[in-house]
Scaffold this active site. Structure first.
Site, mmCIF file in Angstrom:
data_model
loop_
_atom_site.group_PDB
_atom_site.id
_atom_site.type_symbol
_atom_site.label_atom_id
_atom_site.label_comp_id
_atom_site.label_asym_id
_atom_site.label_seq_id
_atom_site.Cartn_x
_atom_site.Cartn_y
_atom_site.Cartn_z
ATOM 1 N N LEU A 31 -5.961 1.532 0.489
ATOM 2 C CA LEU A 31 -5.550 2.848 -0.012
ATOM 3 C C LEU A 31 -4.174 3.160 0.558
ATOM 4 O O LEU A 31 -3.968 3.027 1.762
ATOM 5 C CB LEU A 31 -6.526 3.947 0.422
ATOM 6 C CG LEU A 31 -7.951 3.914 -0.137
ATOM 7 C CD1 LEU A 31 -8.827 4.891 0.647
ATOM 8 C CD2 LEU A 31 -7.953 4.271 -1.622
ATOM 9 N N HIS A 32 -3.235 3.579 -0.300
ATOM 10 C CA HIS A 32 -1.938 3.959 0.242
ATOM 11 C C HIS A 32 -1.213 5.012 -0.587
ATOM 12 O O HIS A 32 -0.255 5.609 -0.119
ATOM 13 C CB HIS A 32 -1.032 2.729 0.365
ATOM 14 C CG HIS A 32 -0.493 2.244 -0.948
ATOM 15 N ND1 HIS A 32 -1.216 1.448 -1.791
ATOM 16 C CD2 HIS A 32 0.707 2.451 -1.558
ATOM 17 C CE1 HIS A 32 -0.504 1.181 -2.870
ATOM 18 N NE2 HIS A 32 0.668 1.768 -2.760
ATOM 19 N N ARG A 33 -1.652 5.265 -1.810
ATOM 20 C CA ARG A 33 -0.906 6.180 -2.675
ATOM 21 C C ARG A 33 -1.042 7.626 -2.202
ATOM 22 O O ARG A 33 -2.103 8.051 -1.735
ATOM 23 C CB ARG A 33 -1.365 6.050 -4.127
ATOM 24 C CG ARG A 33 -0.996 4.717 -4.741
ATOM 25 C CD ARG A 33 -1.257 4.674 -6.232
ATOM 26 N NE ARG A 33 -0.922 3.362 -6.770
ATOM 27 C CZ ARG A 33 0.286 3.006 -7.177
ATOM 28 N NH1 ARG A 33 1.281 3.884 -7.136
ATOM 29 N NH2 ARG A 33 0.510 1.794 -7.636
ATOM 30 N N ARG A 67 0.577 4.029 6.106
ATOM 31 C CA ARG A 67 0.533 5.385 5.562
ATOM 32 C C ARG A 67 -0.872 5.973 5.701
ATOM 33 O O ARG A 67 -1.043 7.154 6.052
ATOM 34 C CB ARG A 67 0.960 5.375 4.090
ATOM 35 C CG ARG A 67 0.938 6.759 3.446
ATOM 36 C CD ARG A 67 1.146 6.685 1.937
ATOM 37 N NE ARG A 67 1.224 8.022 1.384
ATOM 38 C CZ ARG A 67 2.344 8.692 1.213
ATOM 39 N NH1 ARG A 67 3.494 8.151 1.553
ATOM 40 N NH2 ARG A 67 2.321 9.912 0.715
#
Length: 424
Positions: A267-269, A300
């Protein structure tokens, strides 16, 4: 005139496995740039070294060697760079690599160059993390001097990051031809910064190198068919080579996952990490799955979770740092499924024939959904059901090419000429 290169027989993708220790891409130096161009020195400003010319004799005669300057800055771009760098070296063309520093973590940057056998960057802009506007502006300000010094025939930009649009705009302003690799992708979600970057880059580029028929259709609809070429997806080139190299090896996963089924998640968005309630709901959903899930925690994600006081290691989640690309491919091959919001990983899962759930409302890689190997799950509450019910049918479809996209991309650039004299 429209140039349209057809993609070959998908049965040709499997090649003999390289000997153990053989580099996956070319003969360039695999040394990283943490030596003379250390992190500390990069923080004092832009670092550089003399550009290189391909060491091999070109396999066909032509009037002049073309000079291509690649602009990269993020993990997916390093992967796409590998086969392009190898193809330019094979042909004996000159290749300059500029790293913007958009991804500056060792596991998200340096290790990819060594693992994929890419020579160290000629210039490192060391921009680091910032807001979209400030980060893009810093890249633009640094690129002028780089372009003036290297005087390339073409600037090649990759994908849809801030490095992509900065490289394209800097080249346009300097009257240097721009080629966009992975052109024509569309999510039709204007809230995504990646969508802004890819659309503007396509319309600024002199040559749009499209990975799929769907991407070509988007370019035609936007009036760009006369400068668009279908070449296939260079990430397919890389993935098939790395797959053949790591097949049969034990995946580099935590010991508790070595003997039981597991999934891989990333997950990074911003839409998934910046809202505390949404991120907590996604983590809870992943932790509720009956089999363990290896969560490869992007910097992030770790930063946002720390700010929000959120524990990532809940339920069946096993948290780990991001893996180097060969180890990531090995882990996905050994897994029973993938959960991600990454454009690259959902496509890689399809190419490896591993079921994927994408935590987004849309995808640029619509073929993965159409063929049943990828399901979109925007609502975290629907995530467990989507993961557990996904049961795709076997397919031999090859929408992303046959593993020779880099060759077609360079041939397209050469077919459009190497002279810097271009009118805009």
């Amino acid at each position: 005139m429209t140039l349209h290169c057809s993609i070959g027989d998908p049965s040709a993708v499997c090649r003999p496995r390289p000997h153990r220790g053989q580099r996956p891409w070319g003969r360039g130096s695999t040394s990283d740039y943490r030596g003379s161009d250390s992190r500390a020195s990069r923080e004092r400003g832009c670092t550089s070294r003399p550009s290189r010319r391909g060491s091999r004799t070109p396999n066909r005669k032509r009037d002049a060697v073309v000079k291509v300057l690649s602009v990269v800055g993020a993990r997916p771009q390093f992967v796409k760079l590998a086969p392009i760098a190898a193809e330019l070296e094979r042909r004996g063309d000159e290749h300059v690599i500029v790293h913007t520093g958009q991804h500056y973590d060792v596991n998200m940057s340096d290790v990819f160059f060594s693992d994929l056998g890419i020579a160290a960057p000629d210039d490192h802009l060391a921009v680091g993390s910032d807001t979209h506007g400030r980060q893009t502006g810093a890249m633009l300000a640094a690129m002028d001097e780089v372009l003036e010094r290297h005087q390339p025939d073409w600037v090649l930009v990759y994908g849809d990051t801030n490095s992509t649009i900065a490289g394209a705009l800097a080249a346009v302003k300097s009257h240097i031809r721009v080629a966009h690799l992975e052109a024509g992708l569309r999510s039709f979600n204007r809230r995504m910064p990646e969508e802004h970057n890819r659309v503007m880059t396509d319309h600024a580029a002199d040559l749009c190198l499209a990975p799929t028929e769907v991407a070509m259709a988007h370019l035609r609809e936007e009036g760009l068919s006369d400068r668009s070429v279908l070449v296939g997806d260079v990430m397919t080139d890389v993935l098939y080579q790395v797959r053949d190299r790591v097949v049969g090896e034990e995946p580099a996963v935590p010991a508790q996952l070595a003997s039981e089924p597991f999934r891989v998640a990333t997950l990074h968005r911003a839409e998934n990490t910046d809202d505390p309630h949404r991120l907590a709901a996604i983590i809870k959903a992943l932790g509720s799955l009956p089999e363990p899930t290896l969560l490869l925690a992007h910097p992030r994600l770790r930063a946002r979770a720390a700010e929000q006081g959120l524990d990532l290691a809940v339920g069946s989640l096993v948290v780990s740092d991001p893996l180097a690309y060969p180890q990531l491919v090995s882990a996905v091959m050994a897994s029973i499924g993938v959960v991600t919001d990454s454009g690259g990983l959902q496509k890689e899962a399809f190419l490896l024939r591993v079921p994927c759930v994408t935590v987004r409302s849309e995808t640029e890689w619509t073929e993965t959904v159409d063929l049943g190997w990828n399901v979109l799950a925007e609502d975290p509450a629907q995530l467990p059901e989507a993961v557990l019910s996904l049961d795709p049918h076997a397919t031999t479809a090859a929408p992303y090419g046959d593993g020779h996209a880099a060759r077609r991309a360079i041939e397209a650039i050469l077919a459009h000429g190497g002279s810097r004299a271009c009118s805009r």
